[in-house]
Motif scaffolding. Sequence first.
Motif, short mmCIF file in Angstrom:
data_model
loop_
_atom_site.label_atom_id
_atom_site.label_comp_id
_atom_site.label_asym_id
_atom_site.label_seq_id
_atom_site.Cartn_x
_atom_site.Cartn_y
_atom_site.Cartn_z
N HIS A 176 0.86 -1.19 0.00
CA HIS A 176 0.00 0.00 0.00
C HIS A 176 0.90 1.24 0.00
O HIS A 176 1.76 1.39 0.86
CB HIS A 176 -0.88 0.00 1.25
CG HIS A 176 -2.03 0.95 1.19
ND1 HIS A 176 -1.88 2.32 1.08
CD2 HIS A 176 -3.37 0.74 1.23
CE1 HIS A 176 -3.06 2.90 1.06
NE2 HIS A 176 -4.00 1.95 1.13
N PRO A 177 0.71 2.18 -0.96
CA PRO A 177 1.62 3.34 -1.04
C PRO A 177 1.58 4.24 0.18
O PRO A 177 2.60 4.83 0.55
CB PRO A 177 1.14 4.07 -2.30
CG PRO A 177 -0.25 3.60 -2.53
CD PRO A 177 -0.29 2.20 -2.04
N TRP A 178 0.41 4.37 0.82
CA TRP A 178 0.28 5.27 1.95
C TRP A 178 0.57 4.60 3.29
O TRP A 178 0.67 5.27 4.31
CB TRP A 178 -1.12 5.89 1.98
CG TRP A 178 -1.32 6.96 0.96
CD1 TRP A 178 -1.89 6.83 -0.27
CD2 TRP A 178 -0.95 8.34 1.06
NE1 TRP A 178 -1.89 8.03 -0.95
CE2 TRP A 178 -1.32 8.98 -0.13
CE3 TRP A 178 -0.33 9.10 2.06
CZ2 TRP A 178 -1.10 10.34 -0.36
CZ3 TRP A 178 -0.12 10.45 1.83
CH2 TRP A 178 -0.50 11.06 0.64
N ILE A 179 0.66 3.26 3.28
CA ILE A 179 0.91 2.53 4.53
C ILE A 179 2.07 1.58 4.27
O ILE A 179 1.89 0.38 4.04
CB ILE A 179 -0.34 1.76 5.00
CG1 ILE A 179 -1.58 2.63 4.95
CG2 ILE A 179 -0.13 1.24 6.42
CD1 ILE A 179 -2.88 1.90 5.22
N GLY A 180 3.27 2.10 4.28
CA GLY A 180 4.45 1.31 4.02
C GLY A 180 5.44 2.09 3.17
O GLY A 180 5.19 3.22 2.76
N GLY A 181 6.56 1.48 2.87
CA GLY A 181 7.61 2.17 2.15
C GLY A 181 7.57 1.99 0.65
O GLY A 181 8.43 2.52 -0.06
#
Length: 362
Positions: free
Chosen positions: A331-336
């Motif tokens: 997930h782009p918003w939750i993780g790197g």
Amino acid sequence: MVPSQAAMAAEEEGFTIGGALRYNIYSKSWENNPDATQFTWDTWRLNVDGTKGGIDLSFEYRFYPDSDAHFIHHGYFGYQLDEDLYGKLGVFQKPFGITTYASHSWWFQTPYYVGLEDDYDMGVGLDYTPTEDLELQLAYFRQAEPNGSLNGDNDIASRYSYDVVATDDADLKELNTINARVAYQLTPCWEVGASAQVGQLYNSELDDSETAYAFAGHLEGNMGNWNIKTEFVNYDYNAKDNDGNKLTAVPMGAYGSTYHVAAEANMYVAGVAYSVPVEFGPVTNLQFYVDYTYTQKLEAGMNDTQQLVPGVLVTAGPVYTYVDVAMGKNHPWIGGDWDTGLTEGAEDDWETRFNVNFGYYF
């Protein structure tokens, strides 16, 4: 995600001015530096709603001080053509899936991050309600909403909702999109519906367009203090790069940043919430919820994306506070994995962002 308190005056002429001021506290599991935990100024916004001469106006503009970005959320004229038919012109929400949101949390569900939840574009629309149980919506969008400003400059990715945007390799933009949505009240508590979206992804370098589409079916219900939202979405962002090659991932932008998403996917969405009335100082309600999306990418070799958000919404007069434990995999918003999370992804573990959003809505 709480709507403005400035409701449109449907029977009396006049206008109301409202808005919101919001702050965020968050902590990220995937960062190990002083920026992993922050207290930030999230948003302030201005709303104007009202009617004059029988013509309605609804407008909202948002400012994001932390990223020095600002842009329109929506802005349209509306007119009640007859008892059952209402028309809109301007920037308004696409009629697709569960409206206004397929989610309970501050985070939305994953369809938002691929432009298929709470998406706003520029066009004309009709809402038809022939009976109390049936609603039909049809809209034509010539293009995406206008670009906003990022760091004082016009920026194609400075916008509220996600749209396909141009990059050096693929000079794309959305054109001539048609949306249709039908919703039927099975009972006073249960709504079932279906949606379709068909449009062009125009490549200005090739001077050619490909046809993109999305379909959704949804079921939403209320049982006492319970609310249940379920949705299935299938989409294909059919597009070509500047060399004429079919893209397996398309660029999308919002909030001043661009990433890529899988061109084709199925999305399985579910959320449940339970509201508890309370009397604790100004606090009058606690809504506990769990939202989940599984994104099945249809390109071979891509790892699927998951999002799970348990949390609680605390209502205290005009203050709405979302306390979320947002967990994501690819997930782009939750993780790197910013640019690869919604494309090829990886076999990574889940990451977590603890987030508290305080909002004063007036």
